[in-house]
Design an enzyme around this catalytic site. Structure first.
Site, PDB file in Angstrom:
ATOM      1  N   TYR A  49       0.824  -1.216   0.000  1.00 41.05           N
ATOM      2  CA  TYR A  49       0.000   0.000   0.000  1.00 41.05           C
ATOM      3  C   TYR A  49       0.864   1.275   0.000  1.00 41.05           C
ATOM      4  CZ  TYR A  49      -4.695  -2.077   0.625  1.00 41.05           C
ATOM      5  OH  TYR A  49      -5.905  -2.723   0.448  1.00 41.05           O
ATOM      6  N   PHE A  57      -4.807   7.256   7.232  1.00 46.77           N
ATOM      7  CA  PHE A  57      -5.209   5.907   7.641  1.00 46.77           C
ATOM      8  C   PHE A  57      -4.152   4.845   7.328  1.00 46.77           C
ATOM      9  CE2 PHE A  57      -7.117   6.893   3.473  1.00 46.77           C
ATOM     10  CZ  PHE A  57      -6.595   5.876   2.686  1.00 46.77           C
ATOM     11  N   ARG A  85     -13.723  -4.977  -9.613  1.00 48.59           N
ATOM     12  CA  ARG A  85     -14.081  -3.842  -8.751  1.00 48.59           C
ATOM     13  C   ARG A  85     -15.600  -3.682  -8.671  1.00 48.59           C
ATOM     14  NH1 ARG A  85      -9.958  -0.630  -6.582  1.00 48.59           N
ATOM     15  NH2 ARG A  85     -11.336   1.163  -6.414  1.00 48.59           N
ATOM     16  N   THR A  91     -15.693   1.197  -1.764  1.00 46.65           N
ATOM     17  CA  THR A  91     -14.719   1.011  -0.679  1.00 46.65           C
ATOM     18  C   THR A  91     -15.412   0.927   0.686  1.00 46.65           C
ATOM     19  OG1 THR A  91     -13.174   2.322  -1.976  1.00 46.65           O
ATOM     20  CG2 THR A  91     -12.600   1.958   0.331  1.00 46.65           C
ATOM     21  N   ARG A 102     -18.572  -6.302  -0.847  1.00 41.24           N
ATOM     22  CA  ARG A 102     -18.351  -5.439   0.318  1.00 41.24           C
ATOM     23  C   ARG A 102     -19.657  -5.149   1.045  1.00 41.24           C
ATOM     24  NH1 ARG A 102     -13.671  -1.644  -2.459  1.00 41.24           N
ATOM     25  NH2 ARG A 102     -11.888  -2.612  -1.407  1.00 41.24           N
ATOM     26  N   ASN A 112     -13.162  -4.051   5.004  1.00 40.75           N
ATOM     27  CA  ASN A 112     -14.054  -4.129   3.844  1.00 40.75           C
ATOM     28  C   ASN A 112     -13.864  -5.381   2.985  1.00 40.75           C
ATOM     29  OD1 ASN A 112     -11.666  -3.345   2.691  1.00 40.75           O
ATOM     30  ND2 ASN A 112     -12.406  -1.410   1.859  1.00 40.75           N
ATOM     31  N   HIS A 115      -9.893  -6.649  -1.669  1.00 46.24           N
ATOM     32  CA  HIS A 115      -9.106  -5.646  -2.384  1.00 46.24           C
ATOM     33  C   HIS A 115      -9.111  -5.980  -3.863  1.00 46.24           C
ATOM     34  CE1 HIS A 115      -5.737  -3.325  -3.987  1.00 46.24           C
ATOM     35  NE2 HIS A 115      -5.347  -4.449  -4.552  1.00 46.24           N
TER      36      HIS A 115
HETATM   37  P1  ATP Z   1      -8.450  -1.416  -1.983  1.00 38.60           P
HETATM   38  O1  ATP Z   1      -7.219  -0.718  -2.497  1.00 38.60           O
HETATM   39  O2  ATP Z   1      -8.261  -2.042  -0.621  1.00 38.60           O
HETATM   40  O3  ATP Z   1      -9.028  -2.358  -2.992  1.00 38.60           O
HETATM   41  P2  ATP Z   1     -10.040   0.824  -2.737  1.00 38.60           P
HETATM   42  O4  ATP Z   1      -9.213   0.826  -3.978  1.00 38.60           O
HETATM   43  O5  ATP Z   1     -11.524   0.724  -2.878  1.00 38.60           O
HETATM   44  O6  ATP Z   1      -9.598  -0.337  -1.769  1.00 38.60           O
HETATM   45  P3  ATP Z   1      -8.303   2.857  -1.686  1.00 38.60           P
HETATM   46  O7  ATP Z   1      -8.574   4.299  -1.845  1.00 38.60           O
HETATM   47  O8  ATP Z   1      -7.239   2.215  -2.522  1.00 38.60           O
HETATM   48  O9  ATP Z   1      -9.690   2.076  -1.852  1.00 38.60           O
HETATM   49  O10 ATP Z   1      -7.959   2.610  -0.159  1.00 38.60           O
HETATM   50  C1  ATP Z   1      -7.275   1.442   0.275  1.00 38.60           C
HETATM   51  C2  ATP Z   1      -7.901   0.969   1.569  1.00 38.60           C
HETATM   52  O11 ATP Z   1      -7.664   1.955   2.556  1.00 38.60           O
HETATM   53  C3  ATP Z   1      -9.411   0.784   1.506  1.00 38.60           C
HETATM   54  O12 ATP Z   1      -9.774  -0.530   1.143  1.00 38.60           O
HETATM   55  C4  ATP Z   1      -9.845   1.084   2.931  1.00 38.60           C
HETATM   56  O13 ATP Z   1      -9.814  -0.084   3.741  1.00 38.60           O
HETATM   57  C5  ATP Z   1      -8.802   2.061   3.400  1.00 38.60           C
HETATM   58  N1  ATP Z   1      -9.324   3.420   3.320  1.00 38.60           N
HETATM   59  C6  ATP Z   1      -9.526   4.164   2.218  1.00 38.60           C
HETATM   60  N2  ATP Z   1     -10.031   5.366   2.514  1.00 38.60           N
HETATM   61  C7  ATP Z   1     -10.147   5.375   3.849  1.00 38.60           C
HETATM   62  C8  ATP Z   1     -10.615   6.338   4.786  1.00 38.60           C
HETATM   63  N3  ATP Z   1     -11.050   7.546   4.408  1.00 38.60           N
HETATM   64  N4  ATP Z   1     -10.606   5.997   6.102  1.00 38.60           N
HETATM   65  C9  ATP Z   1     -10.160   4.796   6.511  1.00 38.60           C
HETATM   66  N5  ATP Z   1      -9.707   3.830   5.655  1.00 38.60           N
HETATM   67  C10 ATP Z   1      -9.718   4.132   4.367  1.00 38.60           C
HETATM   68 MG    MG Z   2      -7.111   0.789  -3.941  1.00 42.19          MG
END
Ligand code: ATP
Ligand code: MG
Length: 137
Positions: A49, A57, A85, A91, A102, A112, A115
């Site tokens: 990440y 976060f 997706r 998310t 989700r 959630n 991924h």
């Molecule tokens: P992922 O990458 O896990 O598939 P995503 O692409 O839908 O999820 P991202 O923006 O990449 O979302 O964020 C990665 C992860 O970080 C999310 O899955 C979530 O668990 C966490 N996350 C994202 N935004 C927030 C937030 N505002 N507060 C807390 N956790 C968050």
């Molecule tokens: Mg993501």
């Protein structure tokens, strides 16, 4: 055909939802190309990440992702990145469409369930981060 990288996250594995999620993946038409159960270290989660390093976060996210085993997957289908997706949903499970993973299995934005890569470049990076070429033939 396209490939994407997916994770069944530690919350879903610990709740014994991995089998149900895999069944939904296969029912939706994805082929499982590679799959492994792995308990990530904190450093491995941080590397995965890294794009979110500056986000508030980041610490909580990488603690969570290294809190227990997850299922790492390479999924193949036409338009796999977008289709996976769509199957995952938004998310934040509270905002996810009915019928998405989700919505059905996620508890909160931090927990959630799944991924998915968000673009061809991230899919290539994420697949290469976790799988060897031999596993992706
Ligand atoms: P992922 O990458 O896990 O598939 P995503 O692409 O839908 O999820 P991202 O923006 O990449 O979302 O964020 C990665 C992860 O970080 C999310 O899955 C979530 O668990 C966490 N996350 C994202 N935004 C927030 C937030 N505002 N507060 C807390 N956790 C968050
Ligand atoms: Mg993501």
């Amino acid at each position: 055909m396209e490939r994407t990288f997916a994770i069944i996250k530690p919350d879903a594995v610990s709740k014994k939802l991995a089998g149900q999620i895999l069944a939904r993946i296969e029912a939706a038409g994805f082929t499982v190309v590679a799959m492994r159960l792995q308990h990530l270290t904190k450093a491995e989660a941080e590397g995965f990440y890294a794009v979110h390093q500056a986000r508030p976060f980041f610490g909580a996210l990488t603690d969570f992702m290294s809190s227990g085993p997850c299922v790492l997957l390479c999924l193949e289908a036409p338009d796999a990145i977008k289709q996976w997706r769509a199957l995952m949903g938004a998310t934040d499970p509270a905002k996810a469409e009915p019928g998405t993973l989700r919505k059905d299995f996620g508890a909160s934005i931090d927990n959630n369930a799944t991924h998915g890569s968000d673009a061809p470049e991230t899919a290539a990076f994420e697949l290469g981060y976790f799988f060897r070429g031999l596993e992706l033939r």
